[in-house]
Design a protein around this motif. Structure first.
Motif, PDB file in Angstrom:
ATOM      1  N   LYS A   3      -7.532   2.813  -9.980  1.00  0.00           N
ATOM      2  CA  LYS A   3      -6.472   1.653 -10.818  1.00  0.00           C
ATOM      3  C   LYS A   3      -5.371   2.108  -9.936  1.00  0.00           C
TER       4      LYS A   3
ATOM      5  N   ASP B  27      -4.531  -7.980  -6.070  1.00  0.00           N
ATOM      6  CA  ASP B  27      -6.130  -7.864  -5.685  1.00  0.00           C
ATOM      7  C   ASP B  27      -5.793  -8.259  -4.005  1.00  0.00           C
TER       8      ASP B  27
ATOM      9  N   THR C 127      -2.739  -7.207 -10.153  1.00  0.00           N
ATOM     10  CA  THR C 127      -3.673  -6.637 -11.058  1.00  0.00           C
ATOM     11  C   THR C 127      -3.398  -6.744 -12.468  1.00  0.00           C
TER      12      THR C 127
ATOM     13  N   MET D 222      -8.863  -5.160 -15.304  1.00  0.00           N
ATOM     14  CA  MET D 222      -8.329  -3.807 -15.012  1.00  0.00           C
ATOM     15  C   MET D 222      -8.232  -2.151 -16.026  1.00  0.00           C
TER      16      MET D 222
END
Lengths: 269, 221
Positions: free
Chosen positions: A140, A145, A151, A157
């Motif tokens: 993560k 992006d 994100t 995600m």
């Protein structure tokens, strides 16, 4: 006698014959048979067994120069993934990767998949193997992006926290696969390589041990995959010329070695 | 209009690059220079945009510690100064140390233990063909390792083993050569399929006329 005739002429004759064999099928397709390779079937079966919503990690790790070897294969595989409604996270360890992923996404049917929910292009991770290790320890790591969108707001995600949450990892590269194997082997159950045909022999030890689940061998593998998908794609169109020119290569290798051995043995006498 | 112009430009550049197969000429040189120029420009753009995304923007957003890798990166350029070139070694040490650390720590479980585990299989679970393949692979592996053992003379039974290793490597290299031949050929095939389409197929006629003209001129001289 034939060998003497061959050695008299310039290598440009060979170039000419290769060019003729390359162009001929482009104008007059022959439709030579294309046997399936068991590893291509294995990739197809693995993707076919995915359930809707399964998470698949993909990395585009090649340059535009090898598009014909790897890009077409990635198009076919990603088309299959979208048909199976898998959720796809795209990364890249090559700076050219995200642009190539963007091209693939533009050229295939997304089957109604929604960006941010069903698929995402996270972008390029610099540092090559160090970047791979960083991503494996924290998938993560991206806050925005490839297109600059945050994100945090993307549903996809929230579908993963660790690298083990991905069901499958598919990487496309044209160099030795050791860095990918070092960092991802044992972390994701199914690892598939979309590889340039010339590195396939060096990769077989990983296949034999099961560390690499299976592979697609360049455009040839793409053509086999298109057969399995039941489509006549770009790769299929190239296979006649590939079979003819490689056959010529085999014949020339045999003739050259025969000539060499004959000369060597003749000299000894 | 662009559907006609773009393929014609791409086709012309392809044929200019291929013209080297006939002989050295100015068209090939132009294509070569364009290729290098565009390649460098593209690489520069990618590098700067990546630097902006992963370093400059996060730095502006308050991640001040990102200045440390930037300083290490800049230290690499001290290699051009005799007085300060020792500083570039610090950066090189950081790069090499991190790279080796990431690679070596994972190489042992994956490339050594994992590969040895792959060799250790239950014979009873293998088919006859797999068993034969496994025995060949094991002998080839031992032979290849023996070939690179230089502390013992390659004579007698050991010499035989090293010969097996050498043949195994030759077979592996031959297989790689064949695959390389195929992989490189596909690039030509893709270009041929592109050139066979209209309007770029007209360029093939022009290329043939060029070669015929050149042959005629050279013969006249």
């Amino acid at each position: 006698m034939a060998l003497e005739i061959l050695s008299k002429y310039d290598r440009q004759i060979i170039f000419l014959v290769v060019l003729i064999l390359t162009f001929m099928p482009a104008f007059y397709p022959i439709g030579l048979p294309l046997p399936q390779y068991f590893l291509t079937n294995k990739v197809y079966d693995a993707i076919n067994s995915l359930k809707p919503g399964d998470l698949v990690l993909i990395s585009f790790d090649f340059a535009p120069g090898v598009w014909v070897e790897l890009g077409i294969a990635m198009k076919d595989i990603m088309q299959h993934l979208f048909i199976k409604r898998a959720r796809i996270v795209i990364i890249a360890f090559d700076p050219n990767g995200p642009a190539l992923a963007h091209r693939v996404l533009n050229e295939i049917d997304l089957k109604g998949a929604v960006y941010g929910k069903d698929y995402v292009v996270l972008g390029y991770i610099p540092g090559f193997e160090a970047g791979m290790a960083a991503f494996v320890s924290n998938p993560k790591m991206f806050t925005v992006d490839y297109y600059g969108n945050p994100t945090a707001d993307m549903p996809i995600m929230n579908a993963f926290n660790t690298i083990g949450d991905f069901k499958m990892y598919i990487f496309a590269c044209y160099t030795w696969v050791d860095p990918w194997m070092r960092q991802f082997s044992g972390k994701i159950d199914i690892i598939i390589g979309v590889l340039s045909a010339d590195i396939v022999p060096q990769v077989m030890p990983y296949i034999n041990t099961g560390q690499l689940y299976s592979l697609i061998r360049g455009s040839r593998g793409a053509a086999e995959y298109e057969q399995l998908l039941g489509i006549k794609g770009e790769a299929t169109a190239f296979m006649d010329a590939a079979s003819l020119t490689v056959s010529l290569g085999v014949i020339l290798t045999i003739v050259a070695n025969y000539g060499y051995l004959k000369k060597k043995l003749g000299g000894r006498r | 209009m662009s559907e006609v112009i773009t393929p014609l430009i791409v086709g012309t550049l392809t044929l200019m690059a291929w013209s080297l197969l006939y002989r050295e000429n100015v068209f090939y040189r132009i294509a070569e220079v364009l290729m290098v120029g565009f390649g460098m420009g593209y690489t520069l753009y990618i590098s700067l945009s990546t630097l902006n995304r992963v370093w400059f923007q996060p730095l502006l957003s308050g991640k001040w510690w990102l200045i440390i890798p930037a300083i290490l990166g800049l230290l690499l350029y001290t290699i051009y100064s005799r007085r300060y070139m020792f500083l570039s070694r610090w950066a090189m040490a950081a790069i090499a140390g991190a790279g080796s650390g990431y690679a070596v720590s994972r190489a042992i479980p994956v490339m050594i233990i994992g590969q040895i585990e792959g060799l250790a299989v239950k014979f009873s679970e293998l088919s006859a063909l797999d068993l034969a393949n496994h025995i060949i692979a094991t002998i080839a592996c031992i032979g290849t390792v023996a070939y690179f053992t230089f502390t013992k003379e390659h004579k007698g039974w050991f010499g035989g083993l090293t010969r097996i290793g050498r043949w195994s490597m030759m077979l592996a290299f031959g297989s790689t050569f064949g695959a390389t031949l195929y992989a490189n050929q596909i690039f030509t095939i893709e270009r041929a399929a592109f050139l066979a389409k209209y309007p770029q197929n007209l360029l093939l006629i022009i290329a043939v006329l060029f070669i015929v003209y050149d042959l005629f001129i050279r013969k006249k001289r």
